[in-house]
Design a protein around this motif. Structure first.
Motif, PDB file in Angstrom:
ATOM      1  N   ARG A  22       0.831  -1.221   0.000  1.00 16.95           N
ATOM      2  CA  ARG A  22       0.000   0.000   0.000  1.00 16.95           C
ATOM      3  C   ARG A  22       0.859   1.262   0.000  1.00 16.95           C
ATOM      4  O   ARG A  22       0.690   2.154  -0.832  1.00 16.95           O
ATOM      5  CB  ARG A  22      -0.953  -0.004   1.206  1.00 16.95           C
ATOM      6  CG  ARG A  22      -2.017   1.085   1.146  1.00 16.95           C
ATOM      7  CD  ARG A  22      -2.918   1.054   2.370  1.00 16.95           C
ATOM      8  NE  ARG A  22      -2.177   1.210   3.620  1.00 16.95           N
ATOM      9  CZ  ARG A  22      -1.732   2.366   4.102  1.00 16.95           C
ATOM     10  NH1 ARG A  22      -1.968   3.488   3.441  1.00 16.95           N
ATOM     11  NH2 ARG A  22      -1.065   2.423   5.246  1.00 16.95           N
ATOM     12  N   LYS A  23       1.827   1.326   0.926  1.00 17.02           N
ATOM     13  CA  LYS A  23       2.696   2.509   0.984  1.00 17.02           C
ATOM     14  C   LYS A  23       3.562   2.594  -0.280  1.00 17.02           C
ATOM     15  O   LYS A  23       3.800   3.676  -0.824  1.00 17.02           O
ATOM     16  CB  LYS A  23       3.611   2.447   2.216  1.00 17.02           C
ATOM     17  CG  LYS A  23       2.950   2.797   3.520  1.00 17.02           C
ATOM     18  CD  LYS A  23       2.227   4.119   3.494  1.00 17.02           C
ATOM     19  CE  LYS A  23       2.963   5.296   4.010  1.00 17.02           C
ATOM     20  NZ  LYS A  23       2.137   6.528   3.996  1.00 17.02           N
ATOM     21  N   THR A  24       4.035   1.435  -0.718  1.00 20.23           N
ATOM     22  CA  THR A  24       4.903   1.409  -1.898  1.00 20.23           C
ATOM     23  C   THR A  24       4.203   2.026  -3.108  1.00 20.23           C
ATOM     24  O   THR A  24       4.780   2.861  -3.827  1.00 20.23           O
ATOM     25  CB  THR A  24       5.323  -0.045  -2.202  1.00 20.23           C
ATOM     26  OG1 THR A  24       6.090  -0.526  -1.099  1.00 20.23           O
ATOM     27  CG2 THR A  24       6.140  -0.130  -3.479  1.00 20.23           C
ATOM     28  N   GLU A  26       1.720   4.083  -3.093  1.00 20.60           N
ATOM     29  CA  GLU A  26       1.559   5.530  -2.841  1.00 20.60           C
ATOM     30  C   GLU A  26       2.843   6.266  -3.263  1.00 20.60           C
ATOM     31  O   GLU A  26       2.791   7.277  -3.954  1.00 20.60           O
ATOM     32  CB  GLU A  26       1.288   5.719  -1.344  1.00 20.60           C
ATOM     33  CG  GLU A  26       0.995   7.124  -0.912  1.00 20.60           C
ATOM     34  CD  GLU A  26       0.868   7.184   0.616  1.00 20.60           C
ATOM     35  OE1 GLU A  26       0.120   6.368   1.204  1.00 20.60           O
ATOM     36  OE2 GLU A  26       1.553   8.037   1.221  1.00 20.60           O
ATOM     37  N   TRP A  27       4.005   5.734  -2.873  1.00 18.19           N
ATOM     38  CA  TRP A  27       5.281   6.396  -3.207  1.00 18.19           C
ATOM     39  C   TRP A  27       5.555   6.357  -4.705  1.00 18.19           C
ATOM     40  O   TRP A  27       6.022   7.339  -5.273  1.00 18.19           O
ATOM     41  CB  TRP A  27       6.430   5.734  -2.454  1.00 18.19           C
ATOM     42  CG  TRP A  27       6.307   5.809  -0.976  1.00 18.19           C
ATOM     43  CD1 TRP A  27       5.760   6.824  -0.235  1.00 18.19           C
ATOM     44  CD2 TRP A  27       6.711   4.818  -0.028  1.00 18.19           C
ATOM     45  NE1 TRP A  27       5.801   6.520   1.094  1.00 18.19           N
ATOM     46  CE2 TRP A  27       6.376   5.308   1.263  1.00 18.19           C
ATOM     47  CE3 TRP A  27       7.331   3.566  -0.117  1.00 18.19           C
ATOM     48  CZ2 TRP A  27       6.658   4.586   2.426  1.00 18.19           C
ATOM     49  CZ3 TRP A  27       7.599   2.846   1.033  1.00 18.19           C
ATOM     50  CH2 TRP A  27       7.264   3.356   2.287  1.00 18.19           C
ATOM     51  N   ASN A  29       3.626   6.460  -7.044  1.00 17.44           N
ATOM     52  CA  ASN A  29       2.787   7.427  -7.764  1.00 17.44           C
ATOM     53  C   ASN A  29       3.076   8.869  -7.371  1.00 17.44           C
ATOM     54  O   ASN A  29       2.461   9.792  -7.909  1.00 17.44           O
ATOM     55  CB  ASN A  29       1.303   7.120  -7.511  1.00 17.44           C
ATOM     56  CG  ASN A  29       0.863   5.856  -8.223  1.00 17.44           C
ATOM     57  OD1 ASN A  29       1.236   5.625  -9.372  1.00 17.44           O
ATOM     58  ND2 ASN A  29       0.094   5.006  -7.551  1.00 17.44           N
ATOM     59  N   SER A  30       4.009   9.070  -6.443  1.00 12.08           N
ATOM     60  CA  SER A  30       4.283  10.443  -5.995  1.00 12.08           C
ATOM     61  C   SER A  30       5.203  11.144  -7.002  1.00 12.08           C
ATOM     62  O   SER A  30       6.012  10.506  -7.686  1.00 12.08           O
ATOM     63  CB  SER A  30       4.942  10.438  -4.604  1.00 12.08           C
ATOM     64  OG  SER A  30       6.244   9.890  -4.681  1.00 12.08           O
ATOM     65  N   THR A  42       0.877   5.245 -13.984  1.00 16.18           N
ATOM     66  CA  THR A  42       0.225   5.122 -12.675  1.00 16.18           C
ATOM     67  C   THR A  42       0.289   3.663 -12.240  1.00 16.18           C
ATOM     68  O   THR A  42       0.022   2.754 -13.022  1.00 16.18           O
ATOM     69  CB  THR A  42      -1.246   5.574 -12.780  1.00 16.18           C
ATOM     70  OG1 THR A  42      -1.268   6.939 -13.210  1.00 16.18           O
ATOM     71  CG2 THR A  42      -1.947   5.468 -11.429  1.00 16.18           C
ATOM     72  N   THR A  44      -0.931   0.659  -9.640  1.00 16.56           N
ATOM     73  CA  THR A  44      -1.999   0.256  -8.714  1.00 16.56           C
ATOM     74  C   THR A  44      -1.468  -0.891  -7.857  1.00 16.56           C
ATOM     75  O   THR A  44      -0.436  -1.489  -8.186  1.00 16.56           O
ATOM     76  CB  THR A  44      -3.238  -0.245  -9.475  1.00 16.56           C
ATOM     77  OG1 THR A  44      -2.870  -1.431 -10.206  1.00 16.56           O
ATOM     78  CG2 THR A  44      -3.757   0.805 -10.447  1.00 16.56           C
ATOM     79  N   GLU A  45      -2.184  -1.207  -6.785  1.00 15.41           N
ATOM     80  CA  GLU A  45      -1.729  -2.336  -5.955  1.00 15.41           C
ATOM     81  C   GLU A  45      -1.716  -3.615  -6.786  1.00 15.41           C
ATOM     82  O   GLU A  45      -0.812  -4.440  -6.654  1.00 15.41           O
ATOM     83  CB  GLU A  45      -2.606  -2.482  -4.707  1.00 15.41           C
ATOM     84  CG  GLU A  45      -2.288  -1.404  -3.681  1.00 15.41           C
ATOM     85  CD  GLU A  45      -2.850  -1.691  -2.293  1.00 15.41           C
ATOM     86  OE1 GLU A  45      -2.796  -2.857  -1.840  1.00 15.41           O
ATOM     87  OE2 GLU A  45      -3.351  -0.746  -1.676  1.00 15.41           O
ATOM     88  N   GLU A  93       8.991   8.203   2.138  1.00 16.87           N
ATOM     89  CA  GLU A  93       8.455   9.218   3.055  1.00 16.87           C
ATOM     90  C   GLU A  93       9.449  10.378   3.107  1.00 16.87           C
ATOM     91  O   GLU A  93      10.537  10.233   3.689  1.00 16.87           O
ATOM     92  CB  GLU A  93       8.296   8.640   4.472  1.00 16.87           C
ATOM     93  CG  GLU A  93       7.256   7.556   4.607  1.00 16.87           C
ATOM     94  CD  GLU A  93       5.839   8.072   4.424  1.00 16.87           C
ATOM     95  OE1 GLU A  93       5.581   9.241   4.748  1.00 16.87           O
ATOM     96  OE2 GLU A  93       5.009   7.299   3.938  1.00 16.87           O
TER      97      GLU A  93
END
Ligand SMILES: CC(C)(COP(=O)(O)OP(=O)(O)OC[C@H]1O[C@@H](n2cnc3c(N)ncnc32)[C@H](O)[C@@H]1OP(=O)(O)O)[C@@H](O)C(=O)NCCC(=O)NCCS
Length: 181
Positions: A22-24, A26-27, A29-30, A42, A44-45, A93
């Motif tokens: 999940r965090k991966t 998010e990162w 896509n940052s 993009t 996705t999980e 992060e």
């Protein structure tokens, strides 16, 4: 193997698990991580999990801070035939950057690569504007191999990239000096 510093001993690398996805994602896509690696798509999980499952030759470890919080990842894509590994790292992060975690994670990965996996060469790319990454790799003894000129075509623009490597005997020599201190 536990590591130690004035900030205390803790294991900076943990086995990468599905719970880290999940965090991966998010990162990945940052904007800053996409810029650091030239990612355009993009993630996705589901697409990330497919990628992990399809890339069994790539070892992944989660980078964790002293409290055990997942803050980034390290990847090492093995080419067993040449005893080499292609390295990638990101502290996803932003708040966790600049606290020595990249240092620790790179050291721990090189120990695994040369001591445990028996690799001969660890290599990687940086983008020319990534000053922090270049400084990190230089500090750990990576040798600048050169510029791959206009190697990447992104959005209609050619971009160069830099290639770095460290060999087993170079790492052993550095470790010997550090051990002698
Ligand atoms: C590059 C990165 C992994 C460094 O990790 P970090 O935890 O922030 O770095 P550390 O605090 O462990 O610092 C280790 C060394 O990196 C270098 N460094 C880190 N941040 C730096 C900065 N802002 N400017 C210059 N050098 C920097 C220094 O050599 C530093 O050693 P020093 O403190 O003794 O000078 C991290 O900034 C990151 O994940 N950036 C985004 C993704 C990325 O660029 N990945 C690499 C792609 S090739």
């Amino acid at each position: 193997m536990p590591e130690s510093s004035e900030r205390g001993a803790f294991e900076v690398l943990a086995t990468y698990q599905t719970s880290h996805d999940r965090k991966t994602v998010e990162w990945l896509n940052s904007a800053d991580i996409q810029a650091s690696f030239g990612l355009r798509r993009t993630v996705t999980e589901a697409s990330h999990r497919s990628w992990v499952d399809a890339n069994g030759d790539t070892l992944i470890w989660a980078i964790v801070d002293p409290t055990g919080r997942h803050v980034g990842n390290v990847l090492l894509k093995l080419t067993q035939r040449h005893r080499s590994g292609y390295f990638q790292i990101y502290i996803g992060e932003p708040i966790a950057r600049g606290q020595g975690l990249g240092d620790r994670a790179l050291s721990a990965t090189l120990t695994k690569a040369f001591d445990e996996l028996g690799l001969h060469r660890v290599w990687l790319h940086t983008l020319p504007d990534n000053v922090a990454a270049a400084a990190l790799y230089r500090k750990h003894g990576f040798v600048f191999e050169g510029t791959e000129r206009d190697a990447l075509l992104w959005n209609g623009t050619f971009t160069s990239q830099h290639r770095w490597s460290i060999l087993e005997h170079e790492w052993m020599a550095r470790r010997g000096k550090e051990g002698a201190r």
